[in-house]
Write a protein that holds these residues in place. Structure first.
Motif, PDB file in Angstrom:
ATOM      1  N   ASP A 287      -5.765  10.635   0.312  1.00 14.52           N
ATOM      2  CA  ASP A 287      -5.074   9.401  -0.042  1.00 14.52           C
ATOM      3  C   ASP A 287      -6.047   8.392  -0.643  1.00 14.52           C
ATOM      4  O   ASP A 287      -5.738   7.714  -1.624  1.00 14.52           O
ATOM      5  N   VAL A 288      -7.230   8.284  -0.037  1.00 16.40           N
ATOM      6  CA  VAL A 288      -8.242   7.349  -0.547  1.00 16.40           C
ATOM      7  C   VAL A 288      -8.672   7.752  -1.947  1.00 16.40           C
ATOM      8  O   VAL A 288      -8.795   6.910  -2.851  1.00 16.40           O
TER       9      VAL A 288
ATOM     10  N   ALA B  97      -5.954   2.230   3.092  1.00 15.48           N
ATOM     11  CA  ALA B  97      -6.083   3.673   3.309  1.00 15.48           C
ATOM     12  C   ALA B  97      -7.334   3.993   4.131  1.00 15.48           C
ATOM     13  O   ALA B  97      -7.304   4.853   5.020  1.00 15.48           O
ATOM     14  N   LEU B  98      -8.446   3.301   3.834  1.00 13.06           N
ATOM     15  CA  LEU B  98      -9.671   3.517   4.613  1.00 13.06           C
ATOM     16  C   LEU B  98      -9.464   3.127   6.067  1.00 13.06           C
ATOM     17  O   LEU B  98      -9.934   3.806   6.993  1.00 13.06           O
TER      18      LEU B  98
ATOM     19  N   GLN C  34      -8.318   5.829  -5.562  1.00 13.22           N
ATOM     20  CA  GLN C  34      -9.493   5.571  -6.389  1.00 13.22           C
ATOM     21  C   GLN C  34      -9.281   6.106  -7.808  1.00 13.22           C
ATOM     22  O   GLN C  34      -9.642   5.449  -8.798  1.00 13.22           O
TER      23      GLN C  34
ATOM     24  N   ARG D 195      -6.508   0.572  -1.210  1.00  7.34           N
ATOM     25  CA  ARG D 195      -7.573   1.494  -0.824  1.00  7.34           C
ATOM     26  C   ARG D 195      -8.198   1.077   0.514  1.00  7.34           C
ATOM     27  O   ARG D 195      -8.527   1.926   1.357  1.00  7.34           O
ATOM     28  N   GLU D 196      -8.344  -0.222   0.700  1.00  9.43           N
ATOM     29  CA  GLU D 196      -8.854  -0.714   1.987  1.00  9.43           C
ATOM     30  C   GLU D 196      -7.884  -0.366   3.124  1.00  9.43           C
ATOM     31  O   GLU D 196      -8.299   0.000   4.222  1.00  9.43           O
TER      32      GLU D 196
END
Length: 420
Positions: free
Chosen positions: A181-182, A168-169, A186, A165-166
């Motif tokens: 995507d994020v 993706a961010l 999640q 997730r990091e």
């Protein structure tokens, strides 16, 4: 946003590499695992109320051996003549008698043999109960291992998804990923959180079951190994149900007890002897002088009880023959069932090994795919659809591997129950 790729690769190695190699090594402390499980089994045998119930039944049956090692009650009687019968030597005042019946020679020994045979049959029940309890404890222990290992794998995957997730961010900031995507990452984390909570509930329920098998407080802590391994080489499995397996030995002991019951029946059909003694005090005559005036009477007695109408004993003999045939049929039925159970356990154990080897190869390939994803991120491109697909497959392979190991040892416990 700065992404710690070192952390990402480290999580990767924990998640895949550790599970990959665990089945190739005899893990550290494996013997300790066996000793630990054995100590739990011994504790269960000591505390389990069902074992205690069967042991008390055996003690009761053993005590019956002493019960039958005795003669029938001795009879004492006394009477007083209200109207005294006159005899030549004087009037009879009272009568005192003692009687003792004695069974035919060897009857008491035959009864002891029958009671001992019944006690042996009860002792076999104790052995069966102990084996079944040991199997139940082992099966529960392996379920605990599986649930604990699956929970740890889910935690690792949740942490890995957080790293994704990091990523993706970070990609979102540079325009190479979308907010969808994020959110998808999640949602996947939320799904794994829900699975973890469900497994935690199952784990607590299994702990209660395990502690109940040991007949101790339900909230006591249980020590379970962190990892387990399937042996490298498959065992040549030409196995048969043990000839002296308690579940089969039980029928043999029952068959023998009926033999003893029939021997006792034949003894009971023989005559029974009785011995006794009558004593009659006699008063002296005062009206005349006679020889042996007032001499008391002492009369030994012998009696014989003959079972002339012996249809009862013939019927018991026929019943014993029928019961023996029934026991032989039950033993054959039970042996067939145990052999089928053994064949199934051996087959399931082989399948567990094959399944585990397949998951090992798949985990290796998932690791290779993950490394490609890392390299793509370093070059500035990453497909988060692939990220989720790889993570999902990775989790499926890891949990599948854990279940295969659990199944292997559960089936091994069943094989040991049947063959030893």
């Amino acid at each position: 946003m700065k992404i710690n790729l070192k952390k990402f690769k480290s999580l990767s190695r924990i998640n895949i590499g550790e599970t990959l190699f665990v089945l190739f090594l005899i893990l550290f402390g494996f013997n300790g695992k066996a000793q630990q499980l054995e100590s739990y089994i011994l504790e269960a045998e000591k505390n389990n109320p069902e074992i205690q119930k069967f042991e008390l039944r055996f003690d009761l049956a053993s005590e019956k051996v002493k019960e039958v090692n005795s003669l029938p009650d001795t009879e004492f009687s006394a009477g007083y003549f209200i109207s005294e019968p006159e005899t030549r030597t004087g009037a009879q005042k009272a009568r005192f008698s003692v009687r003792q019946m004695i069974p035919w020679f060897g009857t008491i020994t035959t009864r002891e043999n029958y009671a001992s045979a019944m006690a042996e049959a009860e002792y076999v029940e104790v052995s069966v109960a102990r084996r079944k309890l040991a199997l139940s404890v082992a099966q529960s222990y392996y379920r605990l291992y599986s649930l604990k290992a699956r929970k740890e794998v889910l935690i690792e995957n949740i942490e890995l998804l957080e790293v994704y997730r990091e990523l993706a961010l970070n990609s979102l900031e540079v325009g190479s990923a979308s907010a969808v995507d994020v959110l998808r990452l999640q949602m996947r984390q939320n799904d794994l959180d829900q699975q973890k909570e469900t497994i935690e509930q199952d784990l607590e329920a299994e702990k209660v079951n395990f502690n109940n098998l040991l007949n101790r407080k339900e909230d006591l802590e249980i020590t379970v190994v962190d990892s387990m391994a399937i042996p490298n080489e498959a065992v040549m499995e030409t196995l048969t149900v043990a000839e002296v397996h308690p579940e089969l030995l039980k029928f043999e002991r029952l068959y023998e007890s009926i033999n003893e019951a029939e021997a006792l029946n034949r003894k009971d059909a023989l005559p029974k002897l009785g011995f006794g003694l009558d004593y009659i005090p006699v008063a002296e005559r005062t009206d005349m002088v006679v020889d042996e005036n007032g001499k008391d009477i002492l009369m030994p007695m012998v009696s014989v009880s003959i079972p002339i109408f012996n249809n009862k004993y013939k019927s018991v003999t026929r019943q014993n023959e029928i019961r023996q045939k029934e026991i032989l049929s039950q033993r054959e039925e039970r042996q067939n069932m145990l052999e089928n159970l053994l064949a199934s356990a051996v087959s399931n154990r082989r399948s567990a090994r094959i399944t585990a080897n397949t998951f090992i190869r798949n985990i290796k390939q998932a690791k290779d795919a993950e490394e490609i994803l890392v390299k793509n991120y370093e070059t500035g491109t990453i497909d988060f659809d692939d990220v989720l697909d790889i993570q999902e497959m990775q989790l499926r392979f890891q949990t599948g591997l854990i279940e295969a190991v659990k199944n292997y040892y559960q089936q091994t416990a069943l094989v040991n129950y049947l063959t030893n």
